[in-house]
Design a protein around this motif. Structure first.
Motif, PDB file in Angstrom:
ATOM      1  N   TYR A 128       0.860  -1.199   0.000  1.00 27.53           N
ATOM      2  CA  TYR A 128       0.000   0.000   0.000  1.00 27.53           C
ATOM      3  C   TYR A 128       0.894   1.246   0.000  1.00 27.53           C
ATOM      4  O   TYR A 128       1.972   1.279   0.593  1.00 27.53           O
ATOM      5  N   PRO A 156      -6.834  -6.461  -1.866  1.00 24.40           N
ATOM      6  CA  PRO A 156      -7.208  -5.265  -2.632  1.00 24.40           C
ATOM      7  C   PRO A 156      -6.592  -3.984  -2.065  1.00 24.40           C
ATOM      8  O   PRO A 156      -6.174  -3.123  -2.822  1.00 24.40           O
ATOM      9  N   ASP A 157      -6.497  -3.880  -0.739  1.00 28.04           N
ATOM     10  CA  ASP A 157      -5.928  -2.651  -0.189  1.00 28.04           C
ATOM     11  C   ASP A 157      -4.410  -2.744   0.011  1.00 28.04           C
ATOM     12  O   ASP A 157      -3.795  -1.849   0.561  1.00 28.04           O
ATOM     13  N   THR A 186      -2.531  -4.377   2.020  1.00 25.67           N
ATOM     14  CA  THR A 186      -1.995  -4.384   3.376  1.00 25.67           C
ATOM     15  C   THR A 186      -1.580  -5.785   3.803  1.00 25.67           C
ATOM     16  O   THR A 186      -0.910  -5.953   4.800  1.00 25.67           O
ATOM     17  N   TYR A 187      -2.020  -6.797   3.078  1.00 21.21           N
ATOM     18  CA  TYR A 187      -1.543  -8.153   3.332  1.00 21.21           C
ATOM     19  C   TYR A 187      -1.451  -8.897   2.000  1.00 21.21           C
ATOM     20  O   TYR A 187      -1.992  -8.420   0.988  1.00 21.21           O
TER      21      TYR A 187
END
Lengths: 722, 344
Positions: free
Chosen positions: B160, B202-203, B205-206
Motif C-alpha cells: 500500500y 485489494p488494499d 496491506t496483506y
C-alpha cells in the motif's frame, strides 16, 4: 589449558619402574604338550565291566565318523563304567568335528552324549571357574510393562490403528467422523522399514538394522529386542508364542574368546543360518535354519516359510520332496524323528482351526490337520491330500488331472477346504479353474466340484460361513487392458437331500461382469463383503450385503438364502490396499507412497460404505488396524446382546452425540475466535490507511462507466406483403 | 458456478493473467511471444501486444489502463500503450525478467530480473513519465540479492502507498524492503521450497505467497507476520485473495514433467478455494488439462481467471450461491453487527 610438564628422559631410572602388570598381560605361554585332539564324552551308558568292550566298540565306530580314534579311555568304578570316557583323536580338526557333530547326539532313548574338548573342560573347570557350591544365577528384576491388553478395556470398545508416514509412526483411537485421538505421541524414526502388529494385537513390532523390537502396554514401551542383523521378513505363530524372522545375511558367530560372544544368543550350530524362530516370552532363539538351496537364489521369497498349526503345537516347513514337521512342545524336535515324505510337494497349509471330523467324539479335542498337494508325474495323477497330525493318517486324497497350479484355501473355522485347481486343456493353450470343495466335518469328507470356464484369480471364504466370492477372468483376455473383463461371482450353498444324505451344492447366485475389481475382503464377522479394484492408477470399492433385508433382485437365484445388495460404490483413485477392522465395523482403504505418490493418505468407511473419515497425508506409508484376540463371549451371551441391541444403540448414540457436540462446540468457538481476531486486525489496518489517505473509496470515485453498445445484423429478409 | 469462458488464443503455456483496475479487461501472457487483451464479460479478444522475442513471464496494467508493462525471457521489459498495443519503450536488462508490476499510483514500475548466467538477481525500480513515450533507462533504485542463487528473487510486489517492496525468494523466504531507500526491513521463512507467486489483498496491506512445497501463506505487510497457512496436496503455482468474500484461491498441480506419467485426475489440475480466515478448503474447480500457472481474481470479486500449462485461460463468473455461502459463525457475526448498527 594446564602447563606442560617438563620431562627429561635422562632423569628416569628405568629399573625402578614396575613392569610386572604389563608382563602378566602380554605373557606368551611356553608351548606345551597340546591336548587339542582329546575330547571328553559324557552321558554314555553305565554298563557292567563285561559289556564295556561292546560299548567301546560302538563308540569307537561312532567317533570314527569324525576321524581316526587313536585311543579311548573308559574309567571303571565298582565293576561298572562311569558313564564318561576320554577319547584321543588323530588331530584337533577331528576333535572339533566330533564336538560339532556328536554333542547332543542321542545314543538311545535314555542316553544323550555330551562331547567337549579336553582343553575346554580345563579352561572352565580347573581355573576355579566352577565352585563346589551352587550359586544361583542372578535373575534380572522383573520390569512390568503394564497390562498388555489394556486397549481391550476401552469402555467404548473403540478400535486402535497405526499410521505410518514419512519416518513417523503413531497409534490412534478411531473416533468416527472426528479427528482420531492419539494413544501415544507419534514417534519419529520408530522403525527402519515397516511396522506390524502381532496376530492378537498384543505387540507392535518395529524393525531396526540389527533386528526387530516388540512394543506394548499402555504407552507402547519397549518390551523385547530380537537381535537378528539385516532382518527383512517377520512372521508370527497364531497364538503369539513364537516369532519367525528371516535375514538375507547369514548369522555370524563371533569367535570363542571374542567379547561379543557373550552377547550372542545363537549357538555355534546356527552359524550361516538365515531363518530364526524365537520364543516371544523369553526373547531367545529356539531354532534356526539355513535356507534350502532352492530358495537361496530366488528373487522373491515365498513367505511365510514356516507354517503353524492353529494351536502352535506343530510347525512345518517345506523342502524338496518332503515336509519337516516339528513339535514345538518337544523343543522343536522333528515329529517322530522323521520327515514327512511327499514327492514333489508344491505347497501345504495347516487348517486354521481345530477340525471336528465325523469320527471325532463329542468330548474329544478337535484334530490338527494339514493339506498339501503334489503335481502330476508320468505315472501318477496330481493329488491333494488331507493329513491328520500327529498320527500322519491320510484322511482324504483328491486326484486331479491336467493341473497347472493348486491353491489351498481353508475356511476360517476349518470346516471346509477349497482347492482352487487351475487346469489346462490338453493342448495347454488355455487354462481354466475347478474348485474342489471338501467338507471336513462330514463322513468320508465328500468333495463337491464346481467347474468354471474362467481362471479364478482370487477366492475368499466368508468367515464363519460357507459362502464364498471369486474373481475370475477368461484366459483369452482382451488385449486392451482398458476394457474391464474381470468377473466377480458370489456363491452360496444349495442343500439337497439325496437318499437321506444331505448333499451340499454350491451355486453361483450372482455375477458382476465387465469390472476391473480384483480384491475381495469379507468382513471378519461375515455377511458384508467389499470388492475392490486396486490397480495403482484406478481404484474403487463396492460394498455388498449378502443378507440384505429387502426385496430380492429377480436375477438372483431363489434356491439360496442369500440376498445380495450393492450398498455403496466409491471411487478411490490412489487406493493401494484395504482392510476391515477386527470388529467388522469399518473398512480402511489407503494409498501408500511405497506404491505411488497419488492421493497418499487413508479413508475409513463404515460397513455399509459411508465415508466416515478421510485424511490426505503427504508421504503416507501404511495403515494397520490393531488386531483383537477372539471374542470370549459364549453364544448365549451373544444372543443376549443381540436381543437388547436397541437399548445399547440408544446409549451409544447418546454418547456419540455428546462427543460430537463437544467437538462441534470447540470448532465453533475456534472459528469465532479466528473471526474476531481477523476483524480486530482489519479495523486497525483500515484506521491506519485512513490516516494515510489511502482508503479505497477514494479510488473508486474516479471510476466512470462507459457502456459500449455493439449492434450486429444477423439476418435481413425482404418480403413483399401483398 | 456458471459455465466458464474458455479463452483460446495462446498456443503455449500461460504464465500470468491479470485484470485491470475496473476488471473489464483481462491481460494474459504466455510462453509464446505475444500478450493478449480480452473482454472479461464475454471472453472476446480485443488485441495483442507483439514485439517480444521469447517467453513473456509477466504483465501488469497501470491503474488508469493507459499503459501495460511486460517482462520477458528475451532480457527486456516493454511499456505498451494499452489502447492500441503500441510499444513505446523497451528496457534492456542483463538477464531474463521474471516479474513486472506498477506501483499502486502507476508512477513507478518494478522489474525482477533472474539470477542466471552469472548475473545477480535484482529488483529494479524505474520511474514512469506519463508525459512522453521515452522513459528513463537508468533505474531509480536497485535491490540486489546478496544471499546467493539458492535464495534468488522469484517474484515481488508493491505494498500500500508504494511504501515497501515485498519480495519472495527461491528458498521460501519472504523479505520486505523500503521502496525509497532499498533498505532491507525484515525477512521471514515459513515455506520449504520455491515461492511461485505473491499477490496482495485489494488494499495491499496483506499478501499471499504460494510455494512448490504445497502450501500458501498469508502475511501482513506491516509486521511481516504469518497470518494463515493453507495446505494443499500438490505443488502450488499461484494464489490470490478474493475481494467481497473472505476466500483465497490457490492454483497449481503436479509438475509439468511428472504429468505425462499420471492421468488427468491424478495431476489435480484444479483451482482450490479456501476460507481465508478458517484455513479450511471449501471447494475446487476442475477443468484444466495441465497445472494451473496463475490465478487472478476480478477486482470486484465477480469472476476469476486461471491460466494453465495447457495453454488455456478459463474465466469463471461466480454464481449467486458463491456470494451467499457463509459459515454459521459468519452469519451470526453479521447478524450481531447488523443489530449493533441498528441499535446505534
Amino acid at each position: 589449558m594446564p602447563e606442560p610438564i617438563a620431562f627429561d628422559e635422562s632423569q628416569v631410572d628405568v629399573s625402578s619402574i614396575d613392569f610386572s602388570d604389563l608382563e602378566a598381560q602380554y605373557h606368551v605361554p611356553e608351548p606345551e604338550h597340546s591336548y587339542e585332539h582329546f575330547v571328553i564324552c559324557d552321558g554314555a551308558p553305565i554298563a557292567p565291566e563285561a559289556k564295556a568292550p561292546v560299548l567301546k566298540k560302538v563308540l569307537t565306530k561312532l567317533f570314527s565318523q569324525c576321524g581316526k580314534v587313536v585311543d579311548m579311555f573308559m574309567p571303571l568304578e565298582n565293576g561298572q563304567t562311569k558313564g564318561y570316557l576320554i577319547i584321543e583323536l588323530e588331530n584337533a580338526a577331528a576333535a572339533d568335528k566330533a564336538v560339532k557333530q556328536l554333542n547332543g547326539k542321542k545314543l538311545d532313548v535314555k542316553h544323550r552324549l555330551a562331547v567337549n574338548k579336553l582343553p575346554d573342560m580345563e579352561k572352565y573347570a580347573l581355573n576355579d571357574n566352577i565352585t563346589e557350591e551352587f550359586r544361583e544365577p542372578a535373575i534380572p528384576e522383573f520390569r512390568s510393562h503394564g497390562y498388555l491388553k489394556s486397549w481391550l478395556l476401552d469402555p467404548n470398545g473403540r478400535e486402535q490403528f497405526m499410521l505410518h508416514h514419512h519416518d513417523t509412526v503413531g497409534v490412534y483411537w478411531y473416533k468416527k467422523n472426528i479427528q482420531p485421538e492419539e494413544v501415544i505421541e507419534p514417534r519419529a524414526h520408530w522403525t527402519s522399514a515397516s511396522m506390524k502388529f502381532s496376530p492378537k494385537g498384543t505387540y507392535l513390532f518395529s524393525f531396526f538394522p540389527g533386528g526387530v523390537q516388540a512394543w506394548g502396554g499402555e504407552k507402547f514401551d519397549r518390551i523385547r529386542r530380537f537381535v537378528h542383523p539385516g532382518v527383512q521378513l517377520l512372521d508370527f505363530s497364531p497364538t503369539e508364542k513364537f516369532l519367525v524372522t528371516l535375514s538375507p545375511e547369514p548369522i555370524v558367530i563371533p569367535p570363542e574368546d571374542h567379547p561379543a560372544r557373550a552377547q550372542c544368543l545363537f549357538s555355534a550350530e546356527s552359524a550361516g543360518h538365515k531363518l530364526v524362530i524365537w520364543d516371544l516370552q523369553t526373547g531367545l532363539p529356539v531354532r534356526t535354519f539355513a535356507l534350502p538351496p532352492n530358495l537361496e537364489k530366488q528373487q522373491s521369497m515365498p513367505w511365510p516359510l514356516i507354517k503353524w498349526s492353529f494351536d502352535d503345537k506343530y510347525c512345518a516347513r517345506m523342502g524338496p520332496d518332503a515336509l519337516a514337521i516339528y513339535d514345538t512342545t518337544q523343543e522343536f524336535a522333528l515329529l517322530d524323528k522323521k520327515l514327512y515324505k511327499a514327492e514333489g510337494i508344491m505347497d501345504f497349509e495347516f487348517a486354521p482351526a481345530g477340525v471336528r471330523l465325523a469320527t471325532t467324539r463329542k468330548n474329544d479335542p478337535p484334530e490338527t490337520v494339514f493339506s498339501f498337494w503334489t503335481p502330476e508325474t508320468p505315472n501318477q495323477s496330481a493329488r491333494v491330500s488331507v493329513v491328520q497330525l500327529p498320527s500322519r493318517q491320510v484322511l482324504r486324497t483328491v486326484n486331479l488331472f491336467n493341473v497347472s497350479d493348486v491353491k489351498l484355501c481353508w475356511q476360517d473355522e476349518a470346516k471346509m477346504l477349497c482347492c482352487k485347481v487351475d487346469r489346462h486343456t490338453k493342448s495347454r493353450k488355455t487354462t481354466f479353474t475347478n474348485l474342489e470343495l471338501l467338507s471336513l466335518g462330514e463322513k468320508d469328507i465328500p468333495v463337491e466340484k464346481v467347474e468354471l470356464k474362467e481362471v479364478v484369480s482370487s477366492f475368499q471364504w466368508e468367515p464363519h460361513g460357507e459362502r464364498f466370492v471369486t474373481v475370475s477372468k477368461l484366459d483369452t483376455p482382451n488385449p486392451n487392458i482398458a476394457v474391464p473383463d474381470n468377473i466377480v461371482s458370489f456363491y452360496d450353498v444349495e442343500e439337497a437331500k439325496v437318499a437321506k444324505q444331505v448333499i451340499k451344492k454350491w451355486l453361483c447366485y450372482k455375477t458382476v461382469t465387465k469390472t476391473h475389481a480384483n480384491q475381495i475382503r469379507w468382513s471378519p464377522k461375515g455377511r458384508f463383503v467389499v470388492v475392490a479394484t486396486v490397480t495403482g492408477a484406478n481404484g474403487d470399492l463396492d460394498f455388498y450385503d449378502s443378507d440384505y433385508d429387502g426385496e430380492k433382485e429377480k436375477e438372483q437365484s431363489d434356491k439360496v438364502k442369500s440376498n445380495l445388495k450393492l450398498l455403496n460404490h466409491h471411487e478411490y483413485k490412489g487406493l493401494t490396499d484395504l482392510a476391515w477392522d477386527p470388529s467388522g465395523r469399518y473398512v480402511a482403504g489407503w494409498s501408500s507412497t511405497w506404491r505411488h505418490k497419488i492421493e497418499n493418505g487413508y479413508r475409513i468407511y463404515d460397513l455399509v460404505g459411508m465415508l466416515r473419515k478421510e485424511e490426505l497425508i503427504d508421504g503416507f506409508k501404511e495403515f494397520e488396524w490393531r488386531p483383537r484376540p477372539p471374542s470370549m463371549l459364549s453364544s448365549n451371551d451373544r444372543k443376549k446382546v443381540r436381543k437388547s441391541l436397541k437399548e445399547y444403540a440408544a446409549q451409544f448414540e447418546e454418547a456419540d452425540a455428546m462427543e460430537a457436540d463437544a467437538e462441534l462446540r470447540e470448532l465453533i468457538l475456534k472459528r469465532k475466535r479466528l473471526l474476531q481476531e481477523w476483524y480486530t486486525w482489519r479495523k486497525e489496518v483500515i484506521a491506519k490507511l485512513k490516516e494515510l489517505h489511502l482508503t479505497q473509496e477514494q479510488a473508486e470515485t474516479r471510476e466512470e462507466v462507459i457502456e459500449e453498445v455493439k449492434e450486429e445484423i444477423l439476418e435481413e429478409k425482404e418480403e413483399v406483403i401483398e | 458456478m456458471m459455465r466458464p469462458l474458455m479463452l483460446k488464443g495462446h498456443d503455449r503455456s500461460l504464465t500470468q493473467v491479470k485484470f485491470n483496475r475496473e476488471g473489464d479487461l483481462l491481460f494474459s501472457v504466455s510462453k509464446g511471444k505475444e500478450a493478449s487483451v480480452w473482454y472479461s464479460s464475454n471472453g472476446e479478444r480485443l488485441g495483442t501486444f507483439v514485439g517480444h522475442n521469447g517467453t513473456i513471464w509477466s504483465i501488469d496494467i497501470d491503474p488508469e489502463t493507459d499503459y501495460a508493462v511486460t517482462g520477458s525471457a528475451d532480457f527486456t521489459a516493454k511499456l505498451w500503450k494499452a489502447e492500441n498495443g503500441q510499444c513505446i519503450h523497451t528496457w534492456t536488462l542483463e538477464s531474463p525478467v521474471k516479474r513486472v508490476e506498477f506501483s499502486p499510483d502507476g508512477n513507478q514500475v518494478l522489474i525482477v530480473t533472474d539470477q542466471v548466467m552469472g548475473q545477480t538477481g535484482k529488483i529494479k525500480l524505474f520511474d514512469i513519465d506519463h508525459t512522453q513515450n521515452a522513459q528513463p533507462s537508468t533505474p531509480k533504485l536497485e535491490i540486489v540479492n546478496e544471499d546467493g542463487p539458492a535464495s534468488r528473487f522469484t517474484v515481488a510486489g508493491w505494498s500500500y502507498g508504494a511504501f515497501y517492496i515485498l519480495a519472495a525468494h527461491a528458498d521460501g523466504k519472504v523479505s520486505k524492503y523500503d521502496a525509497r531507500t532499498g533498505e532491507l526491513l525484515g525477512s521471514t521463512r515459513n515455506q520449504e521450497m520455491v515461492l511461485t507467486d505473491l499477490q496482495f489483498s485489494p488494499d495491499k496491506t496483506y499478501f499471499i505467497v504460494s510455494s512448490k512445497d504445497k502450501t500458501a501463506c498469508l502475511y501482513d505487510v506491516d509486521r511481516l507476520s504469518l497470518l494463515k497457512r493453507y495446505t494443499a496436496d500438490v505443488p502450488m503455482n499461484s494464489a490470490c485473495i478474493t475481494p467481497v468474500k473472505e476466500f483465497v484461491i490457490l492454483g497449481g498441480g503436479q509438475d509439468a514433467r511428472e504429468v505425462t506419467t499420471t492421468s488427468l485426475s491424478e495431476g489435480k489440475f484444479e483451482s482450490r478455494f479456501y476460507h481465508k480466515i478458517f484455513e479450511e478448503e471449501i471447494g475446487r474447480v476442475k477443468g484444466h488439462f495441465g497445472p494451473l500457472n496463475y490465478v487472478a481474481v476480478h477486482p470486484k470479486g465477480t469472476c476469476y481467471a486461471s491460466g494453465g500449462e495447457d495453454g488455456f485461460v478459463r474465466l469463471h463468473h461466480f454464481h449467486r450461491s458463491y456470494f451467499e455461502f457463509l459459515y454459521d459463525v459468519e452469519k451470526t457475526a453479521q447478524a450481531t453487527q447488523q443489530f449493533e448498527i441498528e441499535a446505534k
